[in-house]
Design a protein around this motif. Structure first.
Motif, PDB file in Angstrom:
ATOM      1  N   VAL A 184     -51.478 -14.566  -4.895  1.00 33.59           N
ATOM      2  CA  VAL A 184     -50.390 -15.125  -5.701  1.00 33.59           C
ATOM      3  C   VAL A 184     -50.232 -16.595  -5.340  1.00 33.59           C
ATOM      4  O   VAL A 184     -50.211 -16.958  -4.156  1.00 33.59           O
ATOM      5  CB  VAL A 184     -49.069 -14.370  -5.449  1.00 33.59           C
ATOM      6  CG1 VAL A 184     -47.954 -14.926  -6.327  1.00 33.59           C
ATOM      7  CG2 VAL A 184     -49.243 -12.872  -5.695  1.00 33.59           C
ATOM      8  N   SER A 185     -50.117 -17.441  -6.344  1.00 33.78           N
ATOM      9  CA  SER A 185     -49.965 -18.871  -6.117  1.00 33.78           C
ATOM     10  C   SER A 185     -48.683 -19.166  -5.345  1.00 33.78           C
ATOM     11  O   SER A 185     -47.709 -18.411  -5.409  1.00 33.78           O
ATOM     12  CB  SER A 185     -49.952 -19.624  -7.454  1.00 33.78           C
ATOM     13  OG  SER A 185     -48.875 -19.179  -8.268  1.00 33.78           O
ATOM     14  N   LEU A 186     -48.675 -20.278  -4.630  1.00 32.97           N
ATOM     15  CA  LEU A 186     -47.500 -20.689  -3.879  1.00 32.97           C
ATOM     16  C   LEU A 186     -46.542 -21.455  -4.794  1.00 32.97           C
ATOM     17  O   LEU A 186     -46.958 -22.345  -5.533  1.00 32.97           O
ATOM     18  CB  LEU A 186     -47.903 -21.567  -2.698  1.00 32.97           C
ATOM     19  CG  LEU A 186     -48.774 -20.873  -1.642  1.00 32.97           C
ATOM     20  CD1 LEU A 186     -49.208 -21.871  -0.579  1.00 32.97           C
ATOM     21  CD2 LEU A 186     -48.028 -19.706  -1.016  1.00 32.97           C
ATOM     22  N   PRO A 187     -45.242 -21.122  -4.757  1.00 37.04           N
ATOM     23  CA  PRO A 187     -44.291 -21.733  -5.695  1.00 37.04           C
ATOM     24  C   PRO A 187     -44.200 -23.250  -5.572  1.00 37.04           C
ATOM     25  O   PRO A 187     -43.921 -23.932  -6.561  1.00 37.04           O
ATOM     26  CB  PRO A 187     -42.963 -21.048  -5.368  1.00 37.04           C
ATOM     27  CG  PRO A 187     -43.149 -20.406  -4.044  1.00 37.04           C
ATOM     28  CD  PRO A 187     -44.601 -20.094  -3.921  1.00 37.04           C
ATOM     29  N   GLU A 188     -44.450 -23.795  -4.391  1.00 39.88           N
ATOM     30  CA  GLU A 188     -44.321 -25.247  -4.242  1.00 39.88           C
ATOM     31  C   GLU A 188     -45.410 -26.022  -4.974  1.00 39.88           C
ATOM     32  O   GLU A 188     -45.275 -27.232  -5.198  1.00 39.88           O
ATOM     33  CB  GLU A 188     -44.310 -25.650  -2.757  1.00 39.88           C
ATOM     34  CG  GLU A 188     -45.516 -25.213  -1.958  1.00 39.88           C
ATOM     35  CD  GLU A 188     -45.261 -23.930  -1.181  1.00 39.88           C
ATOM     36  OE1 GLU A 188     -45.724 -23.846  -0.035  1.00 39.88           O
ATOM     37  OE2 GLU A 188     -44.606 -23.028  -1.729  1.00 39.88           O
ATOM     38  N   PHE A 189     -46.485 -25.343  -5.381  1.00 40.12           N
ATOM     39  CA  PHE A 189     -47.565 -26.035  -6.067  1.00 40.12           C
ATOM     40  C   PHE A 189     -47.652 -25.710  -7.559  1.00 40.12           C
ATOM     41  O   PHE A 189     -48.396 -26.355  -8.296  1.00 40.12           O
ATOM     42  CB  PHE A 189     -48.907 -25.700  -5.409  1.00 40.12           C
ATOM     43  CG  PHE A 189     -48.987 -26.108  -3.966  1.00 40.12           C
ATOM     44  CD1 PHE A 189     -48.643 -27.396  -3.577  1.00 40.12           C
ATOM     45  CD2 PHE A 189     -49.396 -25.212  -3.001  1.00 40.12           C
ATOM     46  CE1 PHE A 189     -48.716 -27.786  -2.248  1.00 40.12           C
ATOM     47  CE2 PHE A 189     -49.470 -25.591  -1.666  1.00 40.12           C
ATOM     48  CZ  PHE A 189     -49.125 -26.881  -1.280  1.00 40.12           C
ATOM     49  N   ALA A 190     -46.936 -24.690  -8.021  1.00 39.07           N
ATOM     50  CA  ALA A 190     -47.003 -24.254  -9.419  1.00 39.07           C
ATOM     51  C   ALA A 190     -45.794 -24.781 -10.193  1.00 39.07           C
ATOM     52  O   ALA A 190     -44.775 -25.140  -9.603  1.00 39.07           O
ATOM     53  CB  ALA A 190     -47.039 -22.728  -9.491  1.00 39.07           C
ATOM     54  N   PRO A 191     -45.882 -24.825 -11.538  1.00 36.20           N
ATOM     55  CA  PRO A 191     -44.690 -25.176 -12.324  1.00 36.20           C
ATOM     56  C   PRO A 191     -43.542 -24.227 -12.019  1.00 36.20           C
ATOM     57  O   PRO A 191     -43.753 -23.060 -11.671  1.00 36.20           O
ATOM     58  CB  PRO A 191     -45.171 -25.019 -13.773  1.00 36.20           C
ATOM     59  CG  PRO A 191     -46.656 -25.182 -13.699  1.00 36.20           C
ATOM     60  CD  PRO A 191     -47.058 -24.593 -12.375  1.00 36.20           C
ATOM     61  N   ALA A 192     -42.311 -24.715 -12.142  1.00 37.23           N
ATOM     62  CA  ALA A 192     -41.134 -23.915 -11.788  1.00 37.23           C
ATOM     63  C   ALA A 192     -41.125 -22.591 -12.532  1.00 37.23           C
ATOM     64  O   ALA A 192     -41.263 -22.553 -13.754  1.00 37.23           O
ATOM     65  CB  ALA A 192     -39.858 -24.691 -12.103  1.00 37.23           C
ATOM     66  N   GLY A 193     -40.983 -21.502 -11.787  1.00 37.88           N
ATOM     67  CA  GLY A 193     -40.918 -20.169 -12.373  1.00 37.88           C
ATOM     68  C   GLY A 193     -42.253 -19.530 -12.678  1.00 37.88           C
ATOM     69  O   GLY A 193     -42.313 -18.347 -13.037  1.00 37.88           O
ATOM     70  N   VAL A 194     -43.340 -20.290 -12.561  1.00 41.04           N
ATOM     71  CA  VAL A 194     -44.673 -19.798 -12.928  1.00 41.04           C
ATOM     72  C   VAL A 194     -45.425 -19.335 -11.682  1.00 41.04           C
ATOM     73  O   VAL A 194     -45.407 -20.007 -10.650  1.00 41.04           O
ATOM     74  CB  VAL A 194     -45.490 -20.884 -13.647  1.00 41.04           C
ATOM     75  CG1 VAL A 194     -46.937 -20.425 -13.876  1.00 41.04           C
ATOM     76  CG2 VAL A 194     -44.840 -21.247 -14.981  1.00 41.04           C
ATOM     77  N   SER A 195     -46.071 -18.175 -11.792  1.00 41.67           N
ATOM     78  CA  SER A 195     -46.981 -17.687 -10.758  1.00 41.67           C
ATOM     79  C   SER A 195     -48.325 -17.385 -11.385  1.00 41.67           C
ATOM     80  O   SER A 195     -48.395 -16.874 -12.510  1.00 41.67           O
ATOM     81  CB  SER A 195     -46.444 -16.401 -10.105  1.00 41.67           C
ATOM     82  OG  SER A 195     -45.194 -16.591  -9.512  1.00 41.67           O
ATOM     83  N   PHE A 196     -49.371 -17.697 -10.674  1.00 41.54           N
ATOM     84  CA  PHE A 196     -50.718 -17.328 -11.087  1.00 41.54           C
ATOM     85  C   PHE A 196     -51.215 -16.257 -10.112  1.00 41.54           C
ATOM     86  O   PHE A 196     -51.128 -16.432  -8.901  1.00 41.54           O
ATOM     87  CB  PHE A 196     -51.642 -18.536 -11.078  1.00 41.54           C
ATOM     88  CG  PHE A 196     -51.161 -19.651 -11.966  1.00 41.54           C
ATOM     89  CD1 PHE A 196     -51.317 -19.580 -13.340  1.00 41.54           C
ATOM     90  CD2 PHE A 196     -50.516 -20.755 -11.429  1.00 41.54           C
ATOM     91  CE1 PHE A 196     -50.856 -20.594 -14.162  1.00 41.54           C
ATOM     92  CE2 PHE A 196     -50.054 -21.773 -12.241  1.00 41.54           C
ATOM     93  CZ  PHE A 196     -50.219 -21.697 -13.612  1.00 41.54           C
TER      94      PHE A 196
END
Length: 264
Positions: A8-20
């Motif tokens: 799961v992507s880290l929230p500090e690097f992804a757009p707000a609210g988005v997870s990859f």
């Protein structure tokens, strides 16, 4: 664990609210991707899940970064008090130009969507486990949404589709692969109308729409007429526009509003 591995992507690097998210899928026998979006305004408690299926050529990021699905959802929450929902946007499994979200001999793209995508979403945010689930899509994804929703009516609270193929054969106008290369092992019907008729007494609310200039407009009109003849309740709408992301961005609101009404 339902998956051997999950990243799961880290929230500090992804757009707000988005997870990859990348999981090791037993249905596909390889890794598979999905994008998730949770509105920042989401309260604690059950969170409805909307599975959005993309069309041919696309992947898990298409609804976000070509359709702006997260921005559409945020606007409806702010302006129309739509209940917050999670958007789960999976890849179709990336077979050829499009898998059709069906069971092939080499991988089960059907089970990936119906069973594994909701499981992955629940692992990222457990609130969706206790909430209604919806399915929608565009073009090939509209076909997948209507067909899989009809075949698994107990799993979905409502179904919506945009600019849809209504039979897997209609993909031949879009994809490079020939029908002979689709080595399908589905035991269920491949046409939307037959799937809807199969579980007619159990179907959740259904809507679909198509642009008046869309290459698939006649298929959608035919499905509407077939549903009327069978007495199957549904909402069918036509709008101006073609088979374009401009159309799907504009009319995703119709799916989300439809889903919101079932929660009222």
């Amino acid at each position: 664990m339902p998956f051997r591995t999950i990243e799961v992507s880290l929230p500090e690097f992804a757009p707000a609210g988005v997870s990859f998210v990348t999981v090791k899928s037993s249905a596909l026998k390889r890794r598979a991707d999905l994008s998730l979006y949770v509105p920042p305004s989401s309260p604690m408690g059950p969170l409805p899940l909307v599975i959005l299926l993309h069309g041919v050529y696309g992947s898990h990021w298409a609804w976000l970064f070509k359709g702006g699905a997260h921005r559409v959802l945020d606007r409806l929450i702010a302006e129309e008090n739509l209940p917050p929902m999670m958007l789960a946007m999976p890849s179709d499994g990336l077979w050829g130009d499009g898998s059709g979200y069906a069971q092939h001999a080499e991988a089960d793209y059907h089970r990936w969507i119906v069973e594994e995508v909701p499981t992955a979403a629940t692992l990222v945010d457990p609130r969706v486990a206790r909430a209604p689930r919806f399915i929608a899509g565009l073009s090939m994804g509209g076909y997948g949404a209507m067909r899989l929703g009809a075949l698994h009516p107990e799993k979905f609270a409502a179904i919506s589709a945009h600019s849809s193929c209504t039979d897997i054969a209609h993909m031949q106008g879009f994809v490079e692969e020939t029908s002979a290369q689709f080595v399908l092992t589905e035991k269920e019907p491949l046409s939307v109308i037959e799937c809807l008729k199969k579980n007619v007494s159990l179907l959740p609310p259904l809507r679909f729409d198509c642009g008046s200039d869309d290459i698939l407009i006649e298929h959608n009109r035919t499905l509407h007429q077939q549903l009327d003849r069978e007495g199957i309740p549904h909402v069918y709408e036509e709008f101006s526009g073609g088979h374009t992301w401009e159309y799907w961005h504009a009319h995703l609101v119709d799916s989300l509003r439809f889903f919101g009404k079932t929660l009222g």
